[in-house]
Write a protein that holds these residues in place. Structure first.
Motif, PDB file in Angstrom:
ATOM      1  N   PRO A 459       0.511  -1.326   0.193  1.00  0.00           N
ATOM      2  CA  PRO A 459       0.162   0.814  -0.047  1.00  0.00           C
ATOM      3  C   PRO A 459       0.808   1.049  -0.153  1.00  0.00           C
ATOM      4  N   PRO A 460       0.667   2.171  -0.358  1.00  0.00           N
ATOM      5  CA  PRO A 460       1.082   3.244  -0.520  1.00  0.00           C
ATOM      6  C   PRO A 460       1.704   4.134   0.618  1.00  0.00           C
ATOM      7  N   GLY A 461       1.523   3.351   1.945  1.00  0.00           N
ATOM      8  CA  GLY A 461       2.474   4.738   3.097  1.00  0.00           C
ATOM      9  C   GLY A 461       3.511   3.288   3.887  1.00  0.00           C
ATOM     10  N   ALA A 462       3.266   2.917   3.440  1.00  0.00           N
ATOM     11  CA  ALA A 462       3.979   1.423   2.992  1.00  0.00           C
ATOM     12  C   ALA A 462       5.685   1.871   2.807  1.00  0.00           C
ATOM     13  N   PHE A 463       7.012   0.739   3.581  1.00  0.00           N
ATOM     14  CA  PHE A 463       8.021   1.624   3.742  1.00  0.00           C
ATOM     15  C   PHE A 463       8.483   0.961   2.381  1.00  0.00           C
ATOM     16  N   PRO A 464       9.606   2.202   1.609  1.00  0.00           N
ATOM     17  CA  PRO A 464      10.527   1.991   0.918  1.00  0.00           C
ATOM     18  C   PRO A 464      11.522   1.008   0.641  1.00  0.00           C
ATOM     19  N   GLY A 465      11.981   1.266   1.676  1.00  0.00           N
ATOM     20  CA  GLY A 465      13.402   1.090   1.972  1.00  0.00           C
ATOM     21  C   GLY A 465      13.229   0.660   3.845  1.00  0.00           C
ATOM     22  N   LEU A 466      14.698   0.535   3.849  1.00  0.00           N
ATOM     23  CA  LEU A 466      15.435   0.614   5.454  1.00  0.00           C
ATOM     24  C   LEU A 466      16.633   1.821   4.787  1.00  0.00           C
ATOM     25  N   TRP A 467      16.923   2.722   6.811  1.00  0.00           N
ATOM     26  CA  TRP A 467      17.931   3.336   6.538  1.00  0.00           C
ATOM     27  C   TRP A 467      19.010   3.450   6.312  1.00  0.00           C
ATOM     28  N   GLU A 468      19.584   3.565   4.661  1.00  0.00           N
ATOM     29  CA  GLU A 468      21.186   2.875   4.602  1.00  0.00           C
ATOM     30  C   GLU A 468      21.349   1.714   4.846  1.00  0.00           C
ATOM     31  N   ASN A 469      20.113   0.456   4.425  1.00  0.00           N
ATOM     32  CA  ASN A 469      20.327  -0.793   4.745  1.00  0.00           C
ATOM     33  C   ASN A 469      19.551  -1.667   4.154  1.00  0.00           C
ATOM     34  N   GLU A 470      20.039  -1.450   2.501  1.00  0.00           N
ATOM     35  CA  GLU A 470      19.954  -1.950   1.217  1.00  0.00           C
ATOM     36  C   GLU A 470      18.966  -3.251   1.698  1.00  0.00           C
ATOM     37  N   ASP A 471      20.209  -3.703   1.967  1.00  0.00           N
ATOM     38  CA  ASP A 471      20.504  -5.351   2.011  1.00  0.00           C
ATOM     39  C   ASP A 471      19.338  -5.758   2.840  1.00  0.00           C
ATOM     40  N   GLY A 472      19.565  -5.535   4.320  1.00  0.00           N
ATOM     41  CA  GLY A 472      18.739  -5.883   4.909  1.00  0.00           C
ATOM     42  C   GLY A 472      17.183  -5.232   4.325  1.00  0.00           C
ATOM     43  N   TYR A 473      17.183  -5.092   4.090  1.00  0.00           N
ATOM     44  CA  TYR A 473      15.417  -3.575   3.152  1.00  0.00           C
ATOM     45  C   TYR A 473      14.791  -6.042   2.819  1.00  0.00           C
ATOM     46  N   LYS A 474      15.859  -6.573   1.962  1.00  0.00           N
ATOM     47  CA  LYS A 474      15.267  -7.248   0.847  1.00  0.00           C
ATOM     48  C   LYS A 474      15.721  -8.871   1.612  1.00  0.00           C
ATOM     49  N   THR A 475      16.631  -9.009   2.609  1.00  0.00           N
ATOM     50  CA  THR A 475      17.149  -9.800   3.601  1.00  0.00           C
ATOM     51  C   THR A 475      15.805 -10.538   4.561  1.00  0.00           C
ATOM     52  N   SER A 476      15.067  -9.091   5.304  1.00  0.00           N
ATOM     53  CA  SER A 476      14.280  -9.356   6.050  1.00  0.00           C
ATOM     54  C   SER A 476      13.293  -8.955   5.577  1.00  0.00           C
ATOM     55  N   TYR A 477      13.048  -8.641   4.866  1.00  0.00           N
ATOM     56  CA  TYR A 477      11.296  -8.636   4.275  1.00  0.00           C
ATOM     57  C   TYR A 477      10.803  -9.762   3.015  1.00  0.00           C
ATOM     58  N   PHE A 478      11.811  -9.415   1.616  1.00  0.00           N
ATOM     59  CA  PHE A 478      11.452 -10.281   0.499  1.00  0.00           C
ATOM     60  C   PHE A 478      11.722 -11.564  -0.023  1.00  0.00           C
ATOM     61  N   ASP A 479      12.940 -11.501   0.430  1.00  0.00           N
ATOM     62  CA  ASP A 479      14.167 -13.011   0.119  1.00  0.00           C
ATOM     63  C   ASP A 479      13.203 -14.626   0.801  1.00  0.00           C
ATOM     64  N   LYS A 480      12.531 -14.409   1.923  1.00  0.00           N
ATOM     65  CA  LYS A 480      12.166 -15.943   2.036  1.00  0.00           C
ATOM     66  C   LYS A 480      10.517 -16.197   0.756  1.00  0.00           C
ATOM     67  N   PHE A 481      10.003 -15.021   0.745  1.00  0.00           N
ATOM     68  CA  PHE A 481       8.800 -15.285  -0.228  1.00  0.00           C
ATOM     69  C   PHE A 481       8.885 -14.129  -1.231  1.00  0.00           C
ATOM     70  N   PRO A 482       9.625 -14.420  -2.861  1.00  0.00           N
ATOM     71  CA  PRO A 482      10.267 -13.288  -3.598  1.00  0.00           C
ATOM     72  C   PRO A 482       8.658 -12.640  -3.878  1.00  0.00           C
TER      73      PRO A 482
END
Length: 650
Positions: A459-482
């Motif tokens: 949804p529009p208000g959801a976070f587009p990323g983690l502050w200075e942590n692109e790898d953490g954004y990917k591994t924490s939230y999207f890697d398990k279920f692409p």
């Protein structure tokens, strides 16, 4: 791409925001695991949308009501008055050369000056990062190092019913000074708001300390109010809010300006039924996402009146304080956590204090922050006025606004649309699905238990990323279920479309190969009239792998514990079946909770697993966890040879 979203819905919602430059589309592409961006190429200013555009028509309307039960102070600010304070404070920040893209850390109690700081940052395009007031120095230092602020805004102290928290009073006992010594990042300017009637903070002007009131007077005397609003892009960050990371390193959830403004103005109306001129009371500290969204930004975006409350749900002075606020200020919608309601119910089980107040203005009471069991919902519903509906909803810091709820702003019969035990139906803009265990296969039949995920785009208000942590954004939230956002929760969607959040995925109990949700067992236990609160954790068992362990807090009055346990075992077998294998429970004075009210189940689980127990940085009362450890140890429920539990000194 447009087939993935309701184009007309978000076009209409975005049209209600004042843009300096209109977006070129509703949804656009971006690189990364979440390949979507909302309202691309748009330019706006969130402070302008909260204040400036309202002043010509709402200048004399109350914007912010501050009610402090701990200082017995009430103060009301109109939209014009809030705008004036924000322009002055923005002038203070600007005078130190702080500009768009820089960060400011706000470490403040629940006082109006903190709200002014949110909006002053937004006015300048500065990224604010709010840390819960009173956070331990070690955790505060981590957040200082993570966001590298050019200025910290703090107060001399926080005030609670039974103690004063020394944010920055005496040098030797100052939480801020201790954090500064631990952090590697140097903060050049520290502005301190001196709490009236309290011991003043000792100031070291050579090291960058500045007095808040003196700074405001300096700008006012020179007429240096910052009256312009700096345009920022839709994707530009509004704020960073840190959540606890599994590695001990906090994760900085980024909120972007465009989607945030659109979804909050839309949801405060559509979900919470708050419109221009209405009053909302959100009982959440400014250090949490709930308060960011629905104490400050949401109400002001739509031109409503919001209440900033300093105090506790009980003990300041009693369990009727929330109901007093509803009555005194004609609150239309209220938002709090289930744990606050349980605390009130434990202190005032018959609701006698609530009966002292006129609650007829209240049409909706929203609960979120943890799972709302039917017994808590029922207690609330019996307490409030017949025209009020108690509503569960579900979201997270990362998501920024509800993704499930009963939407009070559009339902013709809100009471009939509620289904207790569920978190409501999907809110437009989110696409919740259940994935079968260890797969990317979506369930196709109702009532199939699995991983709760959100299908992209978020949804529009959801976070587009983690502050200075692109790898953490990917591994924490999207890697398990692409292709999906992993909520970390487990549950099901029933045949009517109601979403049931049963537990965190790490709170599933595997009993002899049968996977059961702790939330299901907790629901049965708390239905007993003598159980005020409870949590269930997996207890290691040599034969079955795990069995459930109940941690119980009792209602007022003595009880025969063996008899109570027999009744709870019978109820669990009756409602869930013998497969639950529930046979063990302990009674404790209180449950260990975070300051936002979430039960620290993981910490209790670590105890019975024989693991090293790390004191959570967000714990409300460390003595509670220490007491539970001793109770479990006395019952031989902690493995021999397990690492000792050391009470941390925060």
């Amino acid at each position: 791409m447009n087939q993935l979203i309701d184009q007309d819905l978000w076009q209409a919602a975005s049209d209600k925001i004042d843009w300096f430059t209109k977006p070129t589309s509703i949804l656009g592409p971006r690189p990364g695991p979440n390949p979507y961006t909302w309202f691309p190429n748009g330019q706006l200013n969130t402070c302008y949308n909260c204040l400036d555009r309202h002043v010509s028509t709402l200048g004399n309307q109350p914007c912010l009501i501050w009610d402090s039960s701990v200082t017995e102070t009430q103060r009301t600010y109109t939209y014009a008055q809030v705008l004036d304070r924000v322009q002055v404070l923005a002038g203070v920040f600007h005078s130190y050369g702080i500009q768009k893209g820089d960060t400011i850390l706000i470490y403040m109690p629940m006082v109006p000056e903190a709200v002014f700081a949110f909006l002053a940052c937004a006015r300048l395009g500065i990224v604010h990062s709010v840390v819960f007031g009173g956070f331990a120095p070690k955790e505060l230092a981590k957040r200082i190092d993570a966001c590298k602020p050019k200025l910290v805004l703090t107060a001399s102290c926080g005030i609670e019913p039974k103690r004063v928290i020394p944010y920055k009073r005496k040098v030797y006992s100052s939480l801020l000074e201790a954090a500064m010594k631990l952090s590697s990042h140097h903060v050049p300017i520290r502005i301190v708001f001196q709490r009236p009637g309290q011991q003043r903070a000792l100031m070291n002007y050579a090291q960058g300390d500045r007095d808040f009131d003196q700074e405001m007077e300096r700008i006012e005397s020179k007429g240096k109010h910052f009256k312009e609003c700096v345009p920022v892009g839709s994707d530009d960050p509004l704020y960073v809010l840190y959540t606890s990371g599994t590695t001990g390193v906090p994760k900085g959830v980024v909120r972007s300006n465009g989607g945030h403004a659109v979804v909050l103005q839309w949801s405060i109306d559509y979900v919470f039924n708050i419109r221009r001129g209405d009053t909302i009371f959100t009982a959440s500290d400014i250090g949490w996402a709930v308060s960011h969204s629905y104490t400050i930004y949401g109400p002001m975006l739509i031109g409503a009146t919001t209440i900033l409350y300093e105090g506790k749900p009980i003990g300041s002075p009693d369990a009727g304080t929330f109901w007093r606020l509803v009555s005194d200020y004609n609150v239309k919608s209220m938002f709090t956590a289930p744990t606050a309601v349980r605390a009130i119910a434990r202190e005032d089980p018959q609701g006698l204090l609530a009966k002292k107040y006129d609650l007829s203005s209240l049409t909706s009471l929203f609960l979120a922050g943890e799972r709302s069991d039917p017994e808590t919902l029922k207690w609330c519903q019996n307490l409030v006025h017949k025209n009020c509906t108690v509503i569960d909803n579900y979201w997270s810091t990362e998501l920024g606004s509800p993704v499930t709820a009963t939407c009070a702003g559009v339902e013709k019969d809100v009471r009939a649309a509620v289904k207790w035990g569920s978190a409501g139906k999907q809110v437009p803009g989110s696409r919740i699905v259940v994935l079968k265990e260890d797969s990317l296969q979506e369930t196709t039949e109702p009532n199939q238990f699995g991983n709760i995920v959100l299908k992209l785009p978020l949804p529009p208000g959801a976070f587009p990323g983690l502050w200075e942590n692109e790898d953490g954004y990917k591994t924490s939230y999207f890697d398990k279920f692409p292709g999906y956002f992993d909520t970390g929760d487990a549950g099901l969607i029933d045949e009517q479309g109601f979403v049931h959040i049963m537990s965190r995925t790490d709170d599933i109990i595997n009993i002899a190969g049968h996977r059961l949700s702790t939330g299901t067992i907790e629901e049965i236990l708390i239905s007993h009239p003598m159980v005020a609160e409870c949590c269930v954790v997996p207890l290691p068992d040599k034969l079955k792998g795990h069995v459930p362990l109940g941690i119980l807090v009792l209602s007022h009055g003595s009880v025969d514990e063996p008899t109570l346990l027999k009744e709870l075992v019978h109820a669990t077998r009756r409602d869930l079946g013998a497969i639950a294998c529930f046979e063990t429970a302990v009674v404790v004075p209180k449950l260990p909770k975070t300051r936002s009210g979430k039960v620290l189940r993981r910490s209790v689980r670590e105890m019975v697993d024989g693991k090293k127990i790390n004191m959570p940085a967000t714990i409300e009362d460390e003595d509670t966890l220490y007491d539970i450890y001793n109770i479990l140890k006395s019952r031989n429920l902690i493995p021999s040879g397990a690492p000792g539990f050391v009470k941390a000194k925060l």
